[in-house]
Write a protein that holds these residues in place. Structure first.
Motif, PDB file in Angstrom:
ATOM      1  N   ARG A 169       8.569  -3.978 -17.531  1.00  0.00           N
ATOM      2  CA  ARG A 169       7.496  -4.017 -16.537  1.00  0.00           C
ATOM      3  C   ARG A 169       8.075  -3.950 -15.129  1.00  0.00           C
ATOM      4  O   ARG A 169       7.523  -3.295 -14.249  1.00  0.00           O
ATOM      5  N   LEU A 170       9.190  -4.620 -14.936  1.00  0.00           N
ATOM      6  CA  LEU A 170       9.827  -4.585 -13.614  1.00  0.00           C
ATOM      7  C   LEU A 170      10.209  -3.149 -13.257  1.00  0.00           C
ATOM      8  O   LEU A 170       9.957  -2.676 -12.138  1.00  0.00           O
ATOM      9  N   VAL A 201       7.074  -1.235 -12.327  1.00  0.00           N
ATOM     10  CA  VAL A 201       6.557  -1.566 -10.991  1.00  0.00           C
ATOM     11  C   VAL A 201       7.450  -0.967  -9.913  1.00  0.00           C
ATOM     12  O   VAL A 201       6.968  -0.426  -8.905  1.00  0.00           O
ATOM     13  N   LEU A 202       8.760  -1.030 -10.132  1.00  0.00           N
ATOM     14  CA  LEU A 202       9.678  -0.493  -9.129  1.00  0.00           C
ATOM     15  C   LEU A 202       9.468   1.003  -8.939  1.00  0.00           C
ATOM     16  O   LEU A 202       9.390   1.505  -7.816  1.00  0.00           O
ATOM     17  N   GLY A 221       6.104   1.706  -7.408  1.00  0.00           N
ATOM     18  CA  GLY A 221       6.149   1.251  -6.009  1.00  0.00           C
ATOM     19  C   GLY A 221       6.881   2.257  -5.132  1.00  0.00           C
ATOM     20  O   GLY A 221       6.467   2.566  -4.016  1.00  0.00           O
ATOM     21  N   GLY A 226       4.713   4.956  -4.243  1.00  0.00           N
ATOM     22  CA  GLY A 226       3.812   4.599  -3.143  1.00  0.00           C
ATOM     23  C   GLY A 226       4.445   4.907  -1.796  1.00  0.00           C
ATOM     24  O   GLY A 226       3.800   5.446  -0.901  1.00  0.00           O
ATOM     25  N   VAL A 227       5.735   4.567  -1.663  1.00  0.00           N
ATOM     26  CA  VAL A 227       6.420   4.861  -0.395  1.00  0.00           C
ATOM     27  C   VAL A 227       6.512   6.376  -0.189  1.00  0.00           C
ATOM     28  O   VAL A 227       6.325   6.887   0.922  1.00  0.00           O
ATOM     29  N   PHE A 250      -1.652   5.168 -10.064  1.00  0.00           N
ATOM     30  CA  PHE A 250      -0.905   3.992  -9.590  1.00  0.00           C
ATOM     31  C   PHE A 250      -1.560   2.711 -10.106  1.00  0.00           C
ATOM     32  O   PHE A 250      -0.907   1.846 -10.692  1.00  0.00           O
ATOM     33  N   VAL A 251      -2.870   2.625  -9.907  1.00  0.00           N
ATOM     34  CA  VAL A 251      -3.567   1.397 -10.306  1.00  0.00           C
ATOM     35  C   VAL A 251      -3.598   1.273 -11.830  1.00  0.00           C
ATOM     36  O   VAL A 251      -3.352   0.189 -12.382  1.00  0.00           O
ATOM     37  N   LEU A 287      -0.247   0.079 -13.091  1.00  0.00           N
ATOM     38  CA  LEU A 287       0.011  -1.349 -12.841  1.00  0.00           C
ATOM     39  C   LEU A 287      -0.810  -2.220 -13.791  1.00  0.00           C
ATOM     40  O   LEU A 287      -0.299  -3.185 -14.365  1.00  0.00           O
ATOM     41  N   VAL A 288      -2.075  -1.875 -13.953  1.00  0.00           N
ATOM     42  CA  VAL A 288      -2.956  -2.720 -14.770  1.00  0.00           C
ATOM     43  C   VAL A 288      -2.552  -2.654 -16.236  1.00  0.00           C
ATOM     44  O   VAL A 288      -2.453  -3.689 -16.920  1.00  0.00           O
ATOM     45  N   ASP A 343       0.694  -4.518 -16.820  1.00  0.00           N
ATOM     46  CA  ASP A 343       0.465  -5.969 -16.819  1.00  0.00           C
ATOM     47  C   ASP A 343      -0.194  -6.397 -18.132  1.00  0.00           C
ATOM     48  O   ASP A 343       0.148  -7.424 -18.710  1.00  0.00           O
TER      49      ASP A 343
END
Lengths: 318, 618
Positions: free
Chosen positions: B62-63, B66-67, B70, B73-74, B97-98, B101-102, B105
């Motif tokens: 998961r990390l 997310v990385l 993320g 996103g940048v 993106f959303v 993430l969801v 999680d």
């Protein structure tokens, strides 16, 4: 009951959204790009939703716990936890000590394994709830202090001990020195058989000699036992618990040997001196025991004092 | 050897796919901005996204997810905002993106053992998470779009230096963004889809860069070639208005122009520009147009203030009551180079016109009937009057020929006129609130002077019909690119409709099931509903009678116990339940219902305490 919610911990998702937002706004300030503003606001919006959602999730969630009445320190016990309210994607664990996390939803119920960490009487259980979903921005926690339907009595974990039986006081020996036991089956006399006598009492040599059934008459069973005074006074918590554990081991050894056990402890209500006839009762009494003045030793009983300051003595491990 | 992540939960494959989509969208955006091949950005992003999730065993899955999202996103923050087509791409990224993430999680949360002892939830449970993610993405996205203009007002700089202009950029710059001393018609304009300007303005207009007033039969030039430094004023360089061009009563408005090409040296803005806020020296011509001494590079942003004079048809017709200033007539209505037959054509077309405005309209109408628009029109031969050739020989042309013809004929009729070059408003990006101006939006039109009103623009090309040649075959990719925003919005609307359909169908099935359920089942459901309102639903292993007892204890009313017992008897008893028993049961249920309703009122501590109600023992 002091339930409380912790502010929670921001996660790597929070970092990712904030970095995206920060970079987007910096880019917008530098270039004026509308899309960069939109991306920044989008990231900020996700961050805000991720902050608020777990807070709302944990609001109104309650817990009820059914626990076994008795436990031994260090053992794992099974608790039945029922969550009330309405929430999804929760995580739950018990504290003192922190147990494993379980995923749960409210309303819902299930079993949780909890380690009884230490001796004592427990009327409350601390349950920690955690919610981070759906985005995982904030790991919000809420601590519930749940009142148990009945107190859980966690007795000490017994330290194996040996006990040499001694005669417990008979009236005629009150004040006398302890007498070693060991002759409870001594034959006092023989007599002719009477209907109802158990067959195991037939004295075969006399029967053979006389040609009629003869049975043994035995000495009355010896009463053996000890008055165990458990002194839990002291500042050293570990030493106190070790004393309780030694007392539990000694008490069990006495009961296992068939001896009578008169347990003297201090409880919150004051000194208690009462005979204990089962290990469960022994465990409960020791669970309730606290540091305090002990009852006076009973006259005529062999007395064994177990205290933190005197680790040796009769109850010393073999 | 199976991958440990996949072995632990196959749904991580889905997460990897979602991360791939997210990073691929960002990669495509970056490729478009940096001039890389789009396929490289798309594939590189997809592979990087998937590999980051599945191929970094040293990081928790998961990390890693997310990385990598993320980072995307940048990337999007850095590269977003090129054109309307990119807005669609940004929407795709935001959604992915959303959802990533969801779902990540969700899957990660499912690693924990369940409190109720059930096994891992089915893969289908991810659908619920995805639905939640879509709702969040749409809600947050809409809020971001609504708030963006407000925030942008505070964030956006009016002036940005931009990149250093390059010589390659000079060679590649659109003609309408370079300073031209002469506007000839010896070549067709370059009409690419490349974005050249992004203009933030609250209304569309023709964005003017230069004007020309001397026609020599083959091209346009200026009668006054002077240029002088604009004086510094409040909010930037103040341009000296052209004499007689700005009567009183005009309204001022601002446009922020962002240069998207490597080189630009003229100031573009809606007529008539009176001030320019930029970081470099501004020079202006006597005709009111302006440029910069140090050219703009990519990303340079400046703000212009224009004055707009409201003009109606009536006002323009009435303008003839006043005489044009002699200076204007001398400079802009001097007899041009014109062939006799063009002059005759103009006179014939304007024969019935009563006013200058009517004359302009009459000539526009004549052009609309006489010529056709074609960017493939033949170039006029050298030495031939371009207007004559256009109107009598080829009858095909583009904005340059059409507007030149009108301007020349007007001047022949004594009406002050000139040609202006610049850009049509361009494509409005509703997400960015900007006009996206492409190279193909370059345009030329006519400005006619009306006494008391000033210069008024006319676009005769707009009325000219397209030539009969087949239109350029639209490519599927081009169509997709042009309509990306609409497609994404349509997809979102479709998703919302689908969701509504699913929810509606579920509600319908529920209603039907309730209609078909037995009277006892209906009563049981009422009891359970009452219990749930008191936060005490039935346990998985609880019998009906046990549940009734527990509920009675929870709500402090013994009727729950008797109702449960009655239901139990009715369900499992020897014969059908008596009507009287059912009536009594209904009465008890109604009473419990009333009780629950009364406790829902504010201030009732028992209900507001939530689960604590259920925690009390009788």
């Amino acid at each position: 009951v002091n339930d409380r919610a912790s502010p929670g911990e921001l996660t790597i998702v929070a970092v990712a959204t904030l970095v995206t937002a920060g970079y987007a706004f910096a880019r917008a300030a530098q270039t004026g790009l509308h899309a960069a503003v939109v991306v920044g606001l989008f990231a900020v919006g996700l961050f805000a939703v991720g902050l608020v959602w777990p807070v709302l999730t944990l609001r109104g969630v309650g817990a009820e716990v059914d626990a076994p009445r008795d436990a031994v320190a260090g053992d794992e016990i099974e608790l039945r936890v029922r969550l009330t309210g309405r929430a999804r994607r929760l995580a739950l664990r018990t504290l003192d000590p922190p147990g494993p996390w379980y995923r749960a939803r409210a309303p819902g119920e299930g079993r949780v394994v909890h380690r009884a960490q230490r001796r004592g009487v427990f009327r409350f259980l601390r349950v920690e709830l955690r919610a981070a979903g759906p985005l995982g921005v904030l790991s919000r926690r809420r601590l519930l202090v749940v009142e148990l339907p009945a107190p859980v009595l966690v007795g000490p974990r017994p330290v194996p001990a040996r006990w040499t039986a001694v005669i417990a006081p008979a009236d005629e020996r009150a004040g006398g020195a302890p007498v070693p036991a060991g002759l409870p089956d001594a034959v006092r006399a023989v007599r002719p058989y009477a209907p109802g006598d158990p067959a195991r009492l037939v004295h075969w040599p006399s029967t053979a000699r006389t040609g009629a059934l003869v049975v043994r008459e035995l000495e009355p069973p010896s009463v053996v036992g000890v008055a165990l005074l458990v002194d839990l006074r002291g500042d050293d918590r570990a030493a106190v618990e070790a004393t309780a554990a030694r007392a539990a081991g000694l008490g069990r050894a006495v009961l296992a040997a068939g001896g009578r056990l008169l347990l003297g402890t201090a409880e919150r209500t004051g000194p208690v001196l009462r005979e204990v006839d089962a290990t469960l009762e022994l465990s409960r009494r020791l669970a309730r025991a606290v540091g305090g003045p002990l009852p006076a030793p009973p006259p005529g009983w062999p007395v064994e004092v177990v205290q933190a300051a005197v680790p040796g003595g009769l109850g010393a491990p073999p | 050897v199976k991958h440990p992540v996949i072995v632990s939960d196959r749904r991580w494959l889905l997460v990897a796919g979602l991360a791939a989509v997210t990073v691929a969208a960002a990669g495509l955006l970056a490729a478009r901005r940096s001039g890389m091949p789009e396929a490289a950005g798309l594939l590189g992003g997809a592979v990087a996204g998937a590999l980051a999730v599945l191929g970094l065993p040293s990081l928790p899955t998961r990390l890693a997810t997310v990385l990598v999202v993320g980072l995307s996103g940048v990337m999007v923050a850095h590269h977003s905002g090129l054109a309307a087509t990119d807005s669609g791409l940004v929407l795709v990224w935001a959604l992915a993106f959303v959802v990533t993430l969801v779902v990540a999680d969700h899957v990660d949360h499912d690693r924990l053992p369940a409190l109720d002892g059930t096994a891992s939830p089915p893969a289908r449970s991810v659908l619920g998470a995805a639905r939640t993610a879509v709702v969040i993405a749409v809600a947050v996205g809409v809020a971001a779009l609504l708030l963006a203009p407000i925030v942008q007002e505070h964030v956006r700089p009016d002036v940005v230096p931009g990149a250093t202009p390059t010589l390659d950029g000079l060679a590649d710059a659109p003609a309408s963004l370079r300073v031209n001393d002469r506007l000839d018609m010896s070549s067709a304009p370059r009409l690419s889809d490349a974005v050249v300007l992004r203009i933030d303005a609250d209304r569309p207009d023709f964005w003017r860069s230069e004007v020309f007033d001397v026609w020599d039969g083959a091209g346009w030039s200026r009668s006054d070639t002077r240029a002088f430094r604009a004086s510094a004023g409040r909010g930037g360089a103040a341009l000296e208005p052209e004499p007689y061009a700005l009567p009183a009563g005009g309204t001022r408005w601002r446009q922020t122009v962002r240069v998207e090409v490597e080189y630009a040296e003229v100031i573009v803005g809606a007529p008539t520009v009176v001030a320019v806020d930029t970081d470099r020296p501004v020079v202006q011509r006597p005709d009111g147009t302006a440029g910069v001494i140090v050219p703009f590079g990519k990303g340079a942003t400046y703000t212009v203030t224009s004055v707009r004079v409201p003009a109606t048809e009536a006002a323009l017709r009435a303008a003839d009551a006043e005489r044009a200033p002699p200076d204007v007539v001398t400079r802009y209505a001097a007899p041009p180079v014109i062939s006799p037959r063009v002059a005759a054509l103009a006179e014939a077309a304007a024969a019935g016109a009563r006013s200058t405005y009517d004359t302009v309209r009459a000539l526009e109408a004549m052009l609309a009937q006489r010529v056709e628009y074609s960017i493939e029109a033949p170039i006029s031969p050298h030495g031939v009057d371009v207007v004559d050739h256009f109107l009598f020989e080829s009858r095909l042309g583009w904005c340059q020929q059409v507007s030149t013809s009108l301007a020349v004929m007007l001047r022949h009729l004594g009406i002050p006129a000139r040609v202006a070059v610049g850009f049509v408003p361009g494509e409005y990006d509703p997400l960015a609130h900007e006009y996206v101006v492409r190279e193909r939006d370059a345009h030329q039109w006519v400005e006619v002077y009306f006494p008391g009103v000033g210069w008024q623009g006319f676009d005769p090309t707009a009325a000219v019909p397209l030539a009969g040649e087949p239109a350029r075959a639209p490519s599927a990719a081009g169509w997709l690119a042009r309509n990306a925003t609409g497609i994404v919005l349509l997809a979102l609307a479709g998703a919302a409709l689908g969701l509504a359909g699913v929810l509606g169908r579920r509600a319908l099935l529920l209603r039907r099931r309730r209609r078909l359920e037995s009277p006892l089942a209906r009563r049981y459901r009422r009891l359970v509903s009452l219990g749930r309102r008191a936060h005490r639903g039935p346990g998985a292993s609880e019998t009906l009678v046990e549940y009734g007892a527990a509920l009675a204890a929870a709500i402090g009313d013994d009727r729950a116990r008797s109702v449960a017992r009655a239901l139990d008897r009715a369900q499992f008893g020897a014969g059908p339940p008596a009507e009287a028993d059912l009536a009594a049961l209904d009465a008890d249920l109604a009473a419990l219902d009333d009780l629950a309703r009364s406790r829902r009122r504010p201030g009732d501590a028992r209900v507001r305490a939530g689960g604590l109600v259920g925690s009390r023992r009788p």
